[in-house]
Design a protein around this motif. Structure first.
Motif, short mmCIF file in Angstrom:
data_model
loop_
_atom_site.label_atom_id
_atom_site.label_comp_id
_atom_site.label_asym_id
_atom_site.label_seq_id
_atom_site.Cartn_x
_atom_site.Cartn_y
_atom_site.Cartn_z
N SER A 131 32.70 36.97 47.20
CA SER A 131 31.60 37.48 46.38
C SER A 131 30.29 37.38 47.15
O SER A 131 30.21 36.73 48.19
CB SER A 131 31.50 36.69 45.07
N GLN A 164 23.47 34.94 40.41
CA GLN A 164 24.20 36.15 40.09
C GLN A 164 25.36 36.24 41.10
O GLN A 164 25.13 36.21 42.31
CB GLN A 164 23.32 37.39 40.19
N VAL A 165 26.57 36.28 40.57
CA VAL A 165 27.76 36.32 41.41
C VAL A 165 28.35 37.73 41.36
O VAL A 165 28.85 38.18 40.31
CB VAL A 165 28.82 35.29 40.94
N TYR A 166 28.26 38.45 42.48
CA TYR A 166 28.74 39.82 42.58
C TYR A 166 30.08 39.82 43.31
O TYR A 166 30.12 39.55 44.52
CB TYR A 166 27.74 40.69 43.34
N ASP A 189 35.89 44.16 41.57
CA ASP A 189 35.71 43.88 40.14
C ASP A 189 36.88 43.13 39.53
O ASP A 189 36.72 42.32 38.63
CB ASP A 189 35.49 45.19 39.37
N ILE A 209 36.80 39.23 39.02
CA ILE A 209 35.84 38.56 38.14
C ILE A 209 36.48 37.43 37.32
O ILE A 209 35.93 36.32 37.26
CB ILE A 209 35.13 39.58 37.23
N THR A 236 26.48 43.95 33.48
CA THR A 236 26.59 45.19 34.25
C THR A 236 25.19 45.73 34.50
O THR A 236 24.34 45.71 33.60
CB THR A 236 27.41 46.25 33.49
N HIS A 267 29.29 45.33 38.29
CA HIS A 267 29.65 44.25 37.37
C HIS A 267 29.48 42.90 38.08
O HIS A 267 29.84 42.76 39.26
CB HIS A 267 31.09 44.41 36.89
N TYR A 268 28.95 41.94 37.37
CA TYR A 268 28.72 40.62 37.97
C TYR A 268 28.71 39.53 36.91
O TYR A 268 28.73 39.81 35.70
CB TYR A 268 27.41 40.62 38.74
N ASN A 292 26.55 36.38 35.54
CA ASN A 292 25.26 35.68 35.55
C ASN A 292 25.52 34.22 35.17
O ASN A 292 26.05 33.93 34.10
CB ASN A 292 24.29 36.31 34.55
#
Length: 223
Positions: free
Chosen positions: A57, A68-70, A74, A77, A97, A115-116, A118
């Motif tokens: 990520s 914030q983890v991206y 997807d 997650i 999102t 999408h991530y 928080n």
């Protein structure tokens, strides 16, 4: 002055430095602000293989109290959320999102969903305020005792090695030793006081938010 004396003197400095680093790391993991170091131990199971969070990520930080983890993909997650919860169940997680404008080769605007997760640090309410302060004080007392024990051990060794040295050299060694102790003990106290201030600031922030919410509720009742 004997080489062995200088070696022991340097080893003492290294030992005190290491204890301070361990103390700082321990306090960072008593999370008040969003400390990047608190994420280092997190591993997610991705397709059956453990991966460090930074490997699967991208991490962002918009303010002092959240990450914030991206995810790179997807589909990862749920695994990331589980891994974060395992290491830090106190963190608040929200799935969000946002739209990002990605230009095409033709120069046209193309909005894409990103999408991530928080991740927000828990507020320092009255209960957590007491828990954190007690935890920090306990860690400080433990570190202080360890540093004093290490100092006593090396002081005994230095005294043994300096037997037969001139009074002037012994005096210089003691002055250097006192300066060294003062430096590392002051650094330890600075780490401790900085963490206490961090807790105080976060608690004041929570109290302020509570007052604002109360005023808003009262206005709502009066309307």
């Amino acid at each position: 002055m004997k080489r062995e004396i200088i070696k022991e003197f340097d080893m003492l400095g290294d030992a005190l430095s290491t204890l301070n680093a361990q103390f700082a790391y321990r306090l960072m993991n008593l999370c008040v602000k969003a400390e990047p170091v608190s994420l280092l131990s997190i591993e997610a199971m991705i397709e059956g293989e453990p991966q460090k969070l930074e490997e699967c990520s991208q991490i962002g930080q918009e303010d002092d109290y959240s990450f914030q983890v991206y995810p790179n993909y997807d589909g990862d997650i749920p695994a990331l959320a589980q891994a974060i919860f395992k290491d830090h169940p106190e963190f608040k997680q929200e799935f969000k999102t946002m739209q990002v404008d990605v230009s095409t080769e033709e120069g046209k605007s193309d909005m894409q969903d990103v999408h991530y997760i928080n991740v927000t640090m828990p507020e320092v309410d009255d209960n957590r305020y007491d828990v954190l302060k007690n935890g920090v004080k306990g860690a400080y007392d433990e570190n202080k005792a360890q540093m004093e024990a290490v100092s006593a051990k090396y002081d005994a060794k230095l005294a043994e090695l300096s037997a037969g040295e001139s009074d002037e050299d012994v005096k210089k060694l003691k002055a250097a030793r006192d300066k060294q102790t003062k430096t590392w003990y002051e650094q330890r106290d600075a780490i401790y006081n900085d963490k206490l201030k961090q807790i105080e600031d976060a608690h004041v922030k929570w109290q302020s938010n509570q007052k604002k919410e109360k005023i808003t509720r009262l206005k709502g009742v009066g309307q």
